[in-house]
Every structure is written in C-alpha cells, then in structure tokens.
Design an enzyme around this catalytic site. Structure first.
Site, PDB file in Angstrom:
ATOM      1  N   ASP A  94       7.434 -13.866   5.540  1.00  0.00           N
ATOM      2  CA  ASP A  94       8.117 -14.070   6.807  1.00  0.00           C
ATOM      3  C   ASP A  94       7.653 -15.395   7.405  1.00  0.00           C
ATOM      4  O   ASP A  94       6.735 -16.037   6.905  1.00  0.00           O
ATOM      5  CB  ASP A  94       7.884 -12.895   7.754  1.00  0.00           C
ATOM      6  CG  ASP A  94       6.404 -12.653   8.040  1.00  0.00           C
ATOM      7  OD1 ASP A  94       5.588 -13.552   7.779  1.00  0.00           O
ATOM      8  OD2 ASP A  94       6.075 -11.558   8.523  1.00  0.00           O
ATOM      9  N   ASP A 268      12.278  -4.192   4.760  1.00  0.00           N
ATOM     10  CA  ASP A 268      10.822  -4.080   4.658  1.00  0.00           C
ATOM     11  C   ASP A 268      10.330  -3.314   5.868  1.00  0.00           C
ATOM     12  O   ASP A 268      10.974  -3.304   6.917  1.00  0.00           O
ATOM     13  CB  ASP A 268      10.160  -5.460   4.649  1.00  0.00           C
ATOM     14  CG  ASP A 268      10.115  -6.060   6.056  1.00  0.00           C
ATOM     15  OD1 ASP A 268       9.065  -5.963   6.721  1.00  0.00           O
ATOM     16  OD2 ASP A 268      11.142  -6.605   6.518  1.00  0.00           O
ATOM     17  N   CYS A 306       7.989  15.837  -7.253  1.00  0.00           N
ATOM     18  CA  CYS A 306       7.589  14.434  -7.140  1.00  0.00           C
ATOM     19  C   CYS A 306       6.591  14.118  -8.251  1.00  0.00           C
ATOM     20  O   CYS A 306       5.690  14.913  -8.536  1.00  0.00           O
ATOM     21  CB  CYS A 306       6.966  14.167  -5.779  1.00  0.00           C
ATOM     22  SG  CYS A 306       6.349  12.475  -5.577  1.00  0.00           S
ATOM     23  N   CYS A 308       4.538  11.402  -8.330  1.00  0.00           N
ATOM     24  CA  CYS A 308       3.446  10.502  -7.938  1.00  0.00           C
ATOM     25  C   CYS A 308       2.094  11.197  -8.153  1.00  0.00           C
ATOM     26  O   CYS A 308       2.023  12.422  -8.257  1.00  0.00           O
ATOM     27  CB  CYS A 308       3.606  10.085  -6.479  1.00  0.00           C
ATOM     28  SG  CYS A 308       2.945  11.271  -5.280  1.00  0.00           S
ATOM     29  N   CYS A 311       1.124  14.178  -5.827  1.00  0.00           N
ATOM     30  CA  CYS A 311       1.832  15.448  -6.009  1.00  0.00           C
ATOM     31  C   CYS A 311       1.542  16.094  -7.366  1.00  0.00           C
ATOM     32  O   CYS A 311       1.568  17.317  -7.482  1.00  0.00           O
ATOM     33  CB  CYS A 311       3.332  15.235  -5.830  1.00  0.00           C
ATOM     34  SG  CYS A 311       3.798  14.806  -4.133  1.00  0.00           S
ATOM     35  N   HIS A 337       2.144   8.136  -2.455  1.00  0.00           N
ATOM     36  CA  HIS A 337       3.277   9.059  -2.368  1.00  0.00           C
ATOM     37  C   HIS A 337       4.407   8.462  -1.523  1.00  0.00           C
ATOM     38  O   HIS A 337       5.587   8.503  -1.921  1.00  0.00           O
ATOM     39  CB  HIS A 337       2.871  10.404  -1.769  1.00  0.00           C
ATOM     40  CG  HIS A 337       4.066  11.243  -1.420  1.00  0.00           C
ATOM     41  ND1 HIS A 337       4.743  11.994  -2.356  1.00  0.00           N
ATOM     42  CD2 HIS A 337       4.759  11.386  -0.252  1.00  0.00           C
ATOM     43  CE1 HIS A 337       5.799  12.569  -1.773  1.00  0.00           C
ATOM     44  NE2 HIS A 337       5.815  12.219  -0.501  1.00  0.00           N
TER      45      HIS A 337
END
Length: 377
Positions: A94, A268, A306, A308, A311, A337
C-alpha cells in the site's frame, strides 16, 4: 506459471463477478483473490510457507510500517522485501497514506504531501507521492499503490471533493514518479466517498492517467456494509473492464461475497489473522469464539471437514485451553485456520463463477451462516 510482464485476463463471468488471472514475473494470482496482510514483513503467527499452504497467491506489505522500521533502505540493501521475509511470490504494497492518517500523530497535509511524527518514537517524516514511489521501489513490491488521501467517513460533499481532487493530483505525480518498470504494476485509487458523481469523476481522471489496475478506496472506513454495497453497486463499473479491480481493506466473509458479486477482483484485510490472535475462528457457519466455556469439553474440531492443521489435529477443547492459557500455539492454529477458510472461500467463489452458479453459492453461504455454530452435544 510466470510471465515476464504484468497482465490480467478474465476467464469467466457470472453477472458482474469475474474469475481470472493476474500474471506477474513472480507467479500467477488467481482472482477473485484475498491477500493476507503482512504488515511488518510477516503475517503474524505464520511462516511464509504456511501462508502459501493455505492457498494465498499474494501478500500485502505495509509501506508506512516498513519505512519506519526497519526502513526501506535497509530492506533494499538486504536484497528486497521478498528475500527479506522469505516470500518468493507476488507482494502488493500500500502507499502509506491510510496509516499516516490513522496512526501517525501531529500530521500536516499540504499539496506537496504529508509530514508526520512516527507512532513508534516520535521522529519526523514526510511522505509525498514521489517518496511513496521511491519507498515501494526500494521494497521491490510487484504491485505498487498510488499515494492518496483516504477520505474519512462521514464526509460532506465539499470535504469529499477536495480530498478526491487532491488524490487525483497525487495520482498523476505517482504515475510520473513510478516511471517505466517492466514486470511491476502501479494501481490508481478511486476516491469520492459515497457520492456517485465524484466517484465517476475520479474514475475518469484515473483512466486518463492510465494505470495497470484500479482500486476502490475510501470504503470499509466505518460506513457499514449496506452503504459500502450501495457504492459498490456502481463504483467498479466505472473502472476499466480489462484491468484488476481491488477493494482495499475488506473484509468479513459476507463483505467479500458481496464485493465479488459486484465485480471486485482483489481484497485484503487483517481480520482473519487478527481474529486468530484473539481466539476467534471463522467457519462456514459464522464466527466462533473459542474463549467461551462451552468449548472446554468439546472433542470435535473447530470445523468438520476442514483440512487445516487446527482442525485435523486438535479439538475445540484444546484450542479453548491454549487460548485461555495465552499459549502462542493458539494464535498459530487459529490464524492458520482462518486464512485457510478465507482461501477456501475464494476458491469456492472462483469455482462458482466459472460454473455460472454464483447465485446458488451465495445463497448457500448465507444459509450456512444463518445456522450458527454447531450445537453442544
């Protein structure tokens, strides 16, 4: 797949929504894309390889924070931001304008730029469009943002117009200072607050200057989702169809789904990582507060199905325990996660657009959120 130049192609549309690819020398970015925020050359509580494993194609770095510490010059001397933070894929930086307005003290804005005192040590600094372009060149980011003033909300028409017109003058100076940098892209930022005529004028000025991509700025600054969507019903349509459209600082999953349906390609937000550090998990059935005592005896994962690490390897009871105990692994697992969930949401949106089924996807998304978290056993 990589390209020697920066480019953008739309592969599928569904209503206003687009699925496409941004090509850069450092790799392709699948759109719609969510960019995790790596404010100080790190996505907090995550290793770069872990961020990539969630499905992220690009990160966002923060010009304001990096110019103050460790400084852009130091990063350049050490080989640039990609090498410095061990991330070899695209980075968007940015311009520094938003943080100057929101974090710095004793600001003074003139036609030239903004002088301010650092929130870290009180030292005096100046950012102009030219200096912002220099900082981002030193960092070596792939996508550079023009320097602008983020118009506050609420703003009356006169205040919004003066801010927008200043940003457009700064956009021209940013374009001139950016110069010719093959393989790197410069994005202009549309302003105009909630006033359609000002948004149209801003878009026209930006198109005349000519940019590689265009951002919708001045939203997600307190106006609320309903007002934001009102602006997004028309603002992206004012920008070139053959360039990426980036909505800055958004947002919650429902914000993302609504923005994509209105033609946004990139977003974002710090939300998934910040939430992870405060015990909040994002799931298809909404937000879950793992600090709550209801989870302390629950052997189930945060989200069934999930994939990830949080999980597949840990229970809600464990997550509750480490979060209440302020153990670092709690921030690590929940951040992973949340970023995984956000990237899975983006993949779902891309697939739905490609299949011409975005309306069905959106309806299912809202229906799942309305169910709320799973019941206690």
């Amino acid at each position: 797949m990589t390209s020697a130049t920066f480019g953008f192609a739309v592969q599928a549309t569904c209503g206003k929504a687009r699925a496409g690819t941004i090509t850069t020398p450092r790799g392709d970015i699948r759109t719609p894309a969510f960019m995790p925020v790596g404010t100080a050359a790190t996505v907090k509580a995550m290793l770069p390889g872990s961020v990539r494993a969630t499905g992220a194609d690009i990160l966002l770095g923060n010009t304001y924070h990096l110019m103050l510490r460790p400084t852009a010059e130091r990063i350049a001397a050490l080989g640039g931001l990609h090498k410095f933070m061990n991330w070899d894929r695209p980075i968007l930086t940015d311009s520094g304008g938003f943080q100057v307005m929101s974090l710095a003290s004793l600001r003074k804005m003139t036609e030239k730029g903004v002088t301010f005192r650092s929130h870290i040590d009180g030292s005096r600094h100046e950012i102009t469009p030219e200096r912002s372009m220099e900082i981002q060149r030193l960092l070596g980011s792939d996508i550079v943002m023009a320097f602008d003033e983020c118009t506050p909300y609420p703003a009356d028409e006169g205040t919004a117009r003066a801010s927008m017109e200043l940003s457009m003058r700064w956009a021209q100076r940013s374009r001139d200072a950016f110069g010719d940098r093959p393989g790197h892209a410069l994005f202009g930022i549309q302003q105009g607050s909630v006033y359609a005529d000002q948004r149209a004028e801003s878009a026209s000025k930006l198109r005349t200057i000519g940019f590689d991509g265009y951002a919708v700025g001045g939203l997600a600054v307190g106006e609320g989702q309903e007002k934001m969507f009102e602006v997004l019903d028309y603002a992206p349509d004012m920008l070139p169809e053959d360039k990426p459209r980036y909505l800055m600082g958004v947002g919650k999953p429902s914000d993302i789904v609504g923005a994509v349906a209105r033609g946004i390609d990139m977003m974002d937000c710090v939300l998934p990582s910040r939430s992870g550090r405060t015990g909040q998990g994002w799931t298809a059935r909404g937000q879950v507060n793992l600090r709550n005592a209801r989870h302390r005896d629950d052997p189930r994962p945060l989200e069934e199905g999930c994939t990830c690490p949080a999980c597949t390897g840990y229970s809600r009871a464990y997550l509750h325990h480490v979060i209440k105990s302020d153990e670092i692994i709690g921030s690590m697992l929940l951040t992973w996660h949340n970023l995984h969930y956000y990237q899975s949401l983006m993949q779902g949106l891309r697939d739905a657009i490609s299949a011409g089924a975005l309306a069905d996807f959106t309806a299912a998304f809202h229906a799942n959120v309305a169910l709320g978290d799973v019941d206690l056993r």
